[in-house]
Write an enzyme that holds these catalytic residues in place. Structure first.
Site, PDB file in Angstrom:
ATOM      1  N   CYS A 145       7.441  39.622  18.094  1.00 47.35           N
ATOM      2  CA  CYS A 145       7.220  40.968  17.553  1.00 47.35           C
ATOM      3  C   CYS A 145       6.576  40.717  16.207  1.00 47.35           C
ATOM      4  CB  CYS A 145       8.543  41.715  17.388  1.00 47.35           C
ATOM      5  SG  CYS A 145       8.389  43.221  16.391  1.00 47.35           S
ATOM      6  N   CYS A 155       0.558  44.063  18.157  1.00 45.80           N
ATOM      7  CA  CYS A 155       1.897  44.569  18.453  1.00 45.80           C
ATOM      8  C   CYS A 155       2.271  44.046  19.839  1.00 45.80           C
ATOM      9  CB  CYS A 155       1.852  46.099  18.454  1.00 45.80           C
ATOM     10  SG  CYS A 155       3.362  46.881  19.010  1.00 45.80           S
ATOM     11  N   HIS A 160       6.522  42.265  13.570  1.00 43.78           N
ATOM     12  CA  HIS A 160       7.342  42.545  12.392  1.00 43.78           C
ATOM     13  C   HIS A 160       8.213  41.337  12.002  1.00 43.78           C
ATOM     14  CE1 HIS A 160       6.425  46.771  13.237  1.00 43.78           C
ATOM     15  NE2 HIS A 160       7.012  47.124  12.109  1.00 43.78           N
ATOM     16  N   GLU A 179      10.712  48.205   8.468  1.00 49.21           N
ATOM     17  CA  GLU A 179      10.018  49.437   8.069  1.00 49.21           C
ATOM     18  C   GLU A 179      10.710  50.122   6.886  1.00 49.21           C
ATOM     19  OE1 GLU A 179       7.091  50.850   9.111  1.00 49.21           O
ATOM     20  OE2 GLU A 179       6.655  49.255  10.541  1.00 49.21           O
ATOM     21  N   ASP A 230      -0.909  48.433  15.172  1.00 48.40           N
ATOM     22  CA  ASP A 230       0.511  48.138  15.428  1.00 48.40           C
ATOM     23  C   ASP A 230       1.261  49.470  15.313  1.00 48.40           C
ATOM     24  OD1 ASP A 230       2.951  46.572  15.674  1.00 48.40           O
ATOM     25  OD2 ASP A 230       3.262  46.909  13.536  1.00 48.40           O
ATOM     26  N   SER A 231       2.533  49.433  15.700  1.00 48.07           N
ATOM     27  CA  SER A 231       3.361  50.628  15.542  1.00 48.07           C
ATOM     28  C   SER A 231       3.652  50.919  14.067  1.00 48.07           C
ATOM     29  CB  SER A 231       4.685  50.449  16.283  1.00 48.07           C
ATOM     30  OG  SER A 231       5.433  49.421  15.669  1.00 48.07           O
TER      31      SER A 231
HETATM   32  N1  DGL Z   1       5.304  45.037  15.795  1.00 49.77           N
HETATM   33  C1  DGL Z   1       5.726  45.604  17.055  1.00 49.77           C
HETATM   34  C2  DGL Z   1       5.793  44.485  18.092  1.00 49.77           C
HETATM   35  O1  DGL Z   1       5.147  43.461  17.887  1.00 49.77           O
HETATM   36  C3  DGL Z   1       6.970  46.423  16.827  1.00 49.77           C
HETATM   37  C4  DGL Z   1       7.367  47.261  17.950  1.00 49.77           C
HETATM   38  C5  DGL Z   1       8.139  48.487  17.640  1.00 49.77           C
HETATM   39  O2  DGL Z   1       7.612  49.397  17.022  1.00 49.77           O
HETATM   40  O3  DGL Z   1       9.289  48.559  18.118  1.00 49.77           O
HETATM   41  O4  DGL Z   1       6.416  44.576  19.122  1.00 49.77           O
END
Ligand code: DGL
Length: 272
Positions: free
Chosen positions: A189, A75, A191, A157, A12-13
């Site tokens: 998302c 992600c 997150h 984050e 993931d990011s």
């Molecule tokens: N968890 C990522 C997603 O599902 C976050 C994306 C991001 O870094 O903007 O899209």
């Protein structure tokens, strides 16, 4: 594909993919897992598609070097941009989170009116509309209302999941899906499940929140079984490793808070 004892790679990011990792650990406790959080380069949502594809390839190369037997793109932004590219490029299975999330929503909705919230990149990609079209071919029709929620990922984050500021932002960003009268909301998302309490407060108790985590874990299990590489050591728990391109201490602290005690040793990774 061979080697039962190879790990599953998940990325993931940043911290969001840990919501998917939780479901994988719970469903497949024997499996070894290696998680990469690209915290040094987050957020992916506002970035151009090509850049996100490049990051997804770099991370998958790294995980493949570590011997993974399957990749989970945990992600939505990366899956929306790069899933097909990754599937073409590697000879191991690559699982995304968009189709599983929508499948879960389709099984829950009674009115067929489903909301999707995600990053700007995910919403702009049209990946959920495409997935809805695929679903409609199997006879499950749903009407989507999508809304981008820029700013949510940054709050998570920073470890802020329930402040007044997050609440105020959620009131504003969720207005379109509220007005559409959806009975089900896909947290598009990874997150966003970490903001579930705030999102549920704003949406009201009649709207069911759906994350892709469990459905994705079921898809992973089915693929491992189909390829005959499901781990089945009796009595030995899987080993979980974590890498981040950001600050390892922050990742370990917030990761342990969001995922649980599994996040302990976090390896630092520097992109060159
Ligand atoms: N968890 C990522 C997603 O599902 C976050 C994306 C991001 O870094 O903007 O899209």
């Amino acid at each position: 594909m061979s080697g039962l004892d190879r790990p599953i790679g998940v990325f993931d990011s940043g911290l969001g993919g840990l919501t998917v990792l939780r479901a994988l650990i719970d469903l497949l406790p024997d499996e070894d897992l290696v998680y990469f959080g690209d915290t040094g380069r987050f957020p992916y949502g506002p970035k151009p598609r090509d850049e996100v594809v490049k990051y997804a390839i770099e991370i998958t190369d790294l995980l493949v070097d570590r011997g993974v037997k399957l990749i989970v793109v945990a992600c939505n932004s990366a899956a929306s941009a790069a899933l097909e590219v990754l599937r073409d490029r590697y000879d191991i299975p690559v699982v995304g989170v968009v189709e599983p999330g929508l499948r879960a929503a389709a099984s829950v909705t009674t009115t067929g009116r489903v909301g999707v919230i995600g990053t700007v990149g995910t919403v702009a990609s049209g990946a959920y509309q495409l997935a809805a079209e695929h679903l409609s071919r199997t006879g499950r029709r749903i009407q989507l209302t999508c809304a981008a929620c820029p700013g949510f990922v940054e709050f998570v984050e920073a470890g802020d999941i329930d402040s007044d500021q997050v609440h105020v932002l959620a009131e504003r960003l969720l207005a379109p899906v509220k007005q559409a009268g959806v009975d089900t909301l896909v947290l598009g998302c990874t997150h966003y499940p970490l903001l579930a309490r705030t999102i549920a407060d704003v949406m009201g108790r009649d709207v069911v929140l759906v994350s892709s985590a469990d459905e994705t874990a079921f898809e992973v299990r089915a693929l491992l079984e189909a390829h005959g590489v499901q781990e089945s050591r009796s009595g030995r728990k899987g080993v979980h490793r974590f890498l981040t391109s950001g600050d390892a201490g922050t990742f370990a602290r917030l990761g342990a808070r969001f995922l649980g005690p599994e996040v302990c040793d976090v390896e630092s990774w520097q992109w060159t």
